[in-house]
Design a protein around this motif. Structure first.
Motif, mmCIF file in Angstrom:
data_model
loop_
_atom_site.group_PDB
_atom_site.id
_atom_site.type_symbol
_atom_site.label_atom_id
_atom_site.label_comp_id
_atom_site.label_asym_id
_atom_site.label_seq_id
_atom_site.Cartn_x
_atom_site.Cartn_y
_atom_site.Cartn_z
ATOM 1 N N LEU A 37 0.824 -1.195 0.000
ATOM 2 C CA LEU A 37 0.000 0.000 0.000
ATOM 3 C C LEU A 37 0.865 1.255 0.000
ATOM 4 O O LEU A 37 0.556 2.246 -0.656
ATOM 5 C CB LEU A 37 -0.915 0.021 1.232
ATOM 6 N N ARG A 38 1.945 1.200 0.773
ATOM 7 C CA ARG A 38 2.899 2.297 0.850
ATOM 8 C C ARG A 38 4.303 1.716 0.931
ATOM 9 O O ARG A 38 4.488 0.591 1.402
ATOM 10 C CB ARG A 38 2.646 3.188 2.077
ATOM 11 N N LEU A 39 5.266 2.531 0.500
ATOM 12 C CA LEU A 39 6.652 2.069 0.542
ATOM 13 C C LEU A 39 7.571 3.265 0.744
ATOM 14 O O LEU A 39 7.382 4.317 0.142
ATOM 15 C CB LEU A 39 7.011 1.353 -0.765
ATOM 16 N N SER A 40 8.552 3.092 1.617
ATOM 17 C CA SER A 40 9.637 4.060 1.774
ATOM 18 C C SER A 40 10.923 3.276 1.955
ATOM 19 O O SER A 40 10.912 2.040 2.004
ATOM 20 C CB SER A 40 9.385 4.974 2.983
ATOM 21 N N SER A 41 12.035 3.971 2.084
ATOM 22 C CA SER A 41 13.303 3.288 2.314
ATOM 23 C C SER A 41 13.427 2.808 3.751
ATOM 24 O O SER A 41 14.390 2.137 4.105
ATOM 25 C CB SER A 41 14.476 4.209 1.973
ATOM 26 N N GLU A 42 12.428 3.140 4.591
ATOM 27 C CA GLU A 42 12.444 2.739 5.995
ATOM 28 C C GLU A 42 11.446 1.634 6.314
ATOM 29 O O GLU A 42 11.662 0.848 7.232
ATOM 30 C CB GLU A 42 12.152 3.954 6.892
ATOM 31 N N ALA A 43 10.334 1.577 5.568
ATOM 32 C CA ALA A 43 9.263 0.648 5.930
ATOM 33 C C ALA A 43 8.366 0.372 4.729
ATOM 34 O O ALA A 43 8.412 1.078 3.713
ATOM 35 C CB ALA A 43 8.430 1.226 7.076
ATOM 36 N N VAL A 44 7.537 -0.651 4.878
ATOM 37 C CA VAL A 44 6.558 -0.992 3.853
ATOM 38 C C VAL A 44 5.235 -1.321 4.530
ATOM 39 O O VAL A 44 5.218 -1.923 5.607
ATOM 40 C CB VAL A 44 7.046 -2.180 2.987
ATOM 41 N N HIS A 96 22.460 0.208 3.288
ATOM 42 C CA HIS A 96 22.312 1.496 2.612
ATOM 43 C C HIS A 96 21.999 1.319 1.134
ATOM 44 O O HIS A 96 21.162 2.047 0.565
ATOM 45 C CB HIS A 96 23.585 2.327 2.777
ATOM 46 N N GLU A 97 22.642 0.337 0.495
ATOM 47 C CA GLU A 97 22.424 0.124 -0.934
ATOM 48 C C GLU A 97 20.975 -0.227 -1.222
ATOM 49 O O GLU A 97 20.399 0.209 -2.227
ATOM 50 C CB GLU A 97 23.345 -0.986 -1.452
ATOM 51 N N GLY A 98 20.372 -1.031 -0.335
ATOM 52 C CA GLY A 98 18.975 -1.397 -0.518
ATOM 53 C C GLY A 98 18.044 -0.217 -0.326
ATOM 54 O O GLY A 98 17.075 -0.032 -1.078
ATOM 55 N N ARG A 99 18.322 0.604 0.679
ATOM 56 C CA ARG A 99 17.489 1.790 0.922
ATOM 57 C C ARG A 99 17.617 2.780 -0.244
ATOM 58 O O ARG A 99 16.619 3.394 -0.666
ATOM 59 C CB ARG A 99 17.892 2.439 2.243
ATOM 60 N N ALA A 100 18.829 2.921 -0.771
ATOM 61 C CA ALA A 100 19.027 3.808 -1.914
ATOM 62 C C ALA A 100 18.295 3.280 -3.146
ATOM 63 O O ALA A 100 17.755 4.053 -3.950
ATOM 64 C CB ALA A 100 20.521 3.957 -2.210
ATOM 65 N N ARG A 101 18.262 1.962 -3.279
ATOM 66 C CA ARG A 101 17.557 1.342 -4.415
ATOM 67 C C ARG A 101 16.063 1.641 -4.352
ATOM 68 O O ARG A 101 15.449 1.959 -5.371
ATOM 69 C CB ARG A 101 17.809 -0.166 -4.395
ATOM 70 N N ILE A 102 15.485 1.571 -3.158
ATOM 71 C CA ILE A 102 14.064 1.897 -3.004
ATOM 72 C C ILE A 102 13.826 3.370 -3.315
ATOM 73 O O ILE A 102 12.875 3.728 -4.031
ATOM 74 C CB ILE A 102 13.581 1.565 -1.582
ATOM 75 N N ALA A 103 14.669 4.254 -2.772
ATOM 76 C CA ALA A 103 14.498 5.686 -2.999
ATOM 77 C C ALA A 103 14.593 6.020 -4.484
ATOM 78 O O ALA A 103 13.789 6.807 -5.008
ATOM 79 C CB ALA A 103 15.536 6.468 -2.202
ATOM 80 N N THR A 104 15.551 5.425 -5.176
ATOM 81 C CA THR A 104 15.699 5.667 -6.611
ATOM 82 C C THR A 104 14.480 5.178 -7.372
ATOM 83 O O THR A 104 13.994 5.847 -8.299
ATOM 84 C CB THR A 104 16.959 4.966 -7.142
ATOM 85 N N PHE A 105 13.986 4.013 -6.991
ATOM 86 C CA PHE A 105 12.793 3.471 -7.630
ATOM 87 C C PHE A 105 11.594 4.403 -7.445
ATOM 88 O O PHE A 105 10.870 4.708 -8.396
ATOM 89 C CB PHE A 105 12.477 2.088 -7.060
#
Length: 210
Positions: A37-44, A96-105
Motif C-alpha cells: 500500500l505504501r513504501l519508503s526506504s524505511e518501511a513498507v 544502505h544500498e537497498g534503501r538507496a535502491r528503493i528511494a531511486t525506484f
C-alpha cells in the motif's frame, strides 16, 4: 547532507509513497505473496488477509519493477490492522544500498501503479463468502488485474479467484481486494497467493510482453 540524500528525503517521505508493488512475506512460517500500500526506504505497508502481530519479525521480499532481482530484508511489524487488513513493517537489516535502491525506484515512478499491464482475455472464477461468479480478465499485471463481470463487488470487498494461465493444466488460486469499480467491471489488487502462482504469473507476463 548530500544533494542526493536531500532529494531522496523529499521524494521518499518518512511515511512512504502510495505505491503498489508485489511483496512476499514470511511470518511464523506462513508464506504470503501480496502487494504493498505504501513504501519508503524505511518501511513498507502490506495488504494482508491475516496481518501478523505487532512486534513480530518478518522476512520481506520486494519485487520492484524494472529492477534486477527482488530486494530482501527482515522487518519488524509496528502496526497491524484487521479492519484495514494490512500491516506496516520497518526494515531492520536493509543496508544502505537497498534503501538507496528503493528511494531511486520511488523517484522514477509516477502514480500508484508501478507494474506494467498487459491486455489479455482469459476466464476467471470469483468467489465471495456467499456465491461464485464468472468473469473475464482483460488486463493483468504483477500486482493486480481488471475483470469484466456482470456482478461487480463494492470497493474493499475481498474475493478468491481462480484463473488458468495459458499452458497450465490446473487453475491458480489467489485472494484479491476490489480497489476500483467501473461500468464494465472492477479492478482487483492481489493480496494473497502462493510462490507457485507468483512464479507462473511473472513468467507469463515476461513472455507476453516479449
Amino acid at each position: 547532507m548530500t544533494a542526493m540524500a536531500a532529494t531522496s528525503r523529499v521524494n521518499d517521505p518518512e511515511n512512504g509513497a502510495q505505491i503498489v508493488v508485489p511483496v512476499r512475506y514470511v511470518a511464523r512460517g506462513r508464506v504470503v505473496q501480496s502487494t504493498s500500500l505504501r513504501l519508503s526506504s524505511e518501511a513498507v505497508r502490506v495488504r494482508s488477509p491475516v496481518p501478523p502481530g505487532v512486534g513480530l519479525l518478518v522476512a520481506v521480499k520486494l519485487y520492484l519493477p524494472h529492477r534486477d532481482g527482488p530486494l530482501m530484508a527482515e522487518a519488524l511489524v509496528n502496526d497491524a490492522s484487521f479492519g484495514d487488513a494490512a500491516f506496516t513493517a520497518e526494515f531492520t537489516d536493509l543496508p544502505h544500498e537497498g534503501r538507496a535502491r528503493i528511494a531511486t525506484f520511488l523517484q522514477s515512478v509516477s502514480g500508484r501503479r508501478a507494474c506494467d499491464r498487459v491486455d489479455v482475455r482469459m476466464p476467471i472464477l470469483l468467489r465471495d463468502a456467499f456465491a461464485a461468479s464468472d468473469g473475464v480478465v482483460t488486463n493483468l499485471s504483477a500486482s493486480g488485474l481488471f475483470v469484466e463481470t456482470d456482478a461487480p463487488q463494492d470497493v474493499g470487498s475481498r474475493l478468491r479467484g481462480e484463473v488458468c494461465l495459458p499452458g497450465d493444466a490446473e487453475p491458480h488460486q489467489f485472494e484479491a481486494e476490489v480497489v476500483r469499480v467501473a461500468d464494465r467491471g472492477m479492478g482487483l489488487q492481489l493480496v494473497g497467493g502462493s510462490d507457485e502462482f507468483r512464479v507462473r504469473l511473472t513468467g507469463y507476463l515476461a513472455n507476453h510482453a516479449a
